[in-house]
Design a protein around this motif. Structure first.
Motif, PDB file in Angstrom:
ATOM      1  N   ILE A   4      37.438  29.497  17.147  1.00  0.00           N
ATOM      2  CA  ILE A   4      36.808  30.196  16.008  1.00  0.00           C
ATOM      3  C   ILE A   4      37.279  29.568  14.725  1.00  0.00           C
ATOM      4  O   ILE A   4      38.360  29.112  14.602  1.00  0.00           O
ATOM      5  CB  ILE A   4      37.117  31.700  16.052  1.00  0.00           C
ATOM      6  CG1 ILE A   4      36.477  32.284  17.299  1.00  0.00           C
ATOM      7  CG2 ILE A   4      36.642  32.406  14.805  1.00  0.00           C
ATOM      8  CD1 ILE A   4      36.700  33.758  17.512  1.00  0.00           C
ATOM      9  N   ASP A   7      28.234  31.458  14.500  1.00  0.00           N
ATOM     10  CA  ASP A   7      29.364  32.200  13.935  1.00  0.00           C
ATOM     11  C   ASP A   7      29.517  31.945  12.436  1.00  0.00           C
ATOM     12  O   ASP A   7      30.618  31.721  11.929  1.00  0.00           O
ATOM     13  CB  ASP A   7      30.655  31.871  14.690  1.00  0.00           C
ATOM     14  CG  ASP A   7      30.649  32.420  16.112  1.00  0.00           C
ATOM     15  OD1 ASP A   7      29.908  33.390  16.374  1.00  0.00           O
ATOM     16  OD2 ASP A   7      31.387  31.884  16.959  1.00  0.00           O
ATOM     17  N   ARG A  55      30.339  37.296  16.209  1.00  0.00           N
ATOM     18  CA  ARG A  55      31.332  36.322  16.652  1.00  0.00           C
ATOM     19  C   ARG A  55      31.254  36.230  18.166  1.00  0.00           C
ATOM     20  O   ARG A  55      31.104  37.238  18.848  1.00  0.00           O
ATOM     21  CB  ARG A  55      32.750  36.756  16.262  1.00  0.00           C
ATOM     22  CG  ARG A  55      32.983  36.699  14.786  1.00  0.00           C
ATOM     23  CD  ARG A  55      33.295  35.286  14.386  1.00  0.00           C
ATOM     24  NE  ARG A  55      33.556  35.253  12.961  1.00  0.00           N
ATOM     25  CZ  ARG A  55      33.529  34.162  12.264  1.00  0.00           C
ATOM     26  NH1 ARG A  55      33.265  33.022  12.819  1.00  0.00           N
ATOM     27  NH2 ARG A  55      33.766  34.187  10.991  1.00  0.00           N
TER      28      ARG A  55
END
Length: 109
Positions: free
Chosen positions: A109, A29, A3
């Motif tokens: 994210i 990711d 990540r």
């Protein structure tokens, strides 16, 4: 799976990785991201249509509109918005090129 912290540009490909149509698919990711050259600029969009997971990287381009190869849902590569259903979108990433290196900004994210 690695990540990356938000706010960083990360290297994902080289200009030589683009195919004859100006496209490549990279993993960021854990997500497949399509990079496309349109009108001389590079754009990065999620490589899965939200309708039936069609690989957008294989779709037809009409200007800045990328059509899903399964059912032709149209997405603007600049914003990710589906022009026929504006409340539907695919994720996009800012792109920059340094030398030959293509970088994406991991802004969330």
């Amino acid at each position: 799976m690695e990540r990356h912290p938000p706010g960083l540009f990360i290297p994902v490909a080289r200009l030589s990785d683009l195919d004859a149509r100006g496209r490549t698919v990279v993993q960021v990711d854990g997500r497949a991201v399509a990079i496309l050259r349109v009108a001389g600029a590079l754009y990065a969009v999620e490589d899965a249509c939200p309708h039936r997971e069609g690989p957008l990287s294989e779709g037809d381009l009409d200007g800045f509109i990328l059509h899903c190869p399964l059912h032709a849902w149209p997405f603007d590569v600049r914003s990710g918005i589906c022009s026929s259903t504006p409340d539907v979108r695919v994720r996009t990433w800012p792109v920059r090129v340094l030398g030959e290196e293509i970088q994406l900004k991991v802004d969330r994210i």
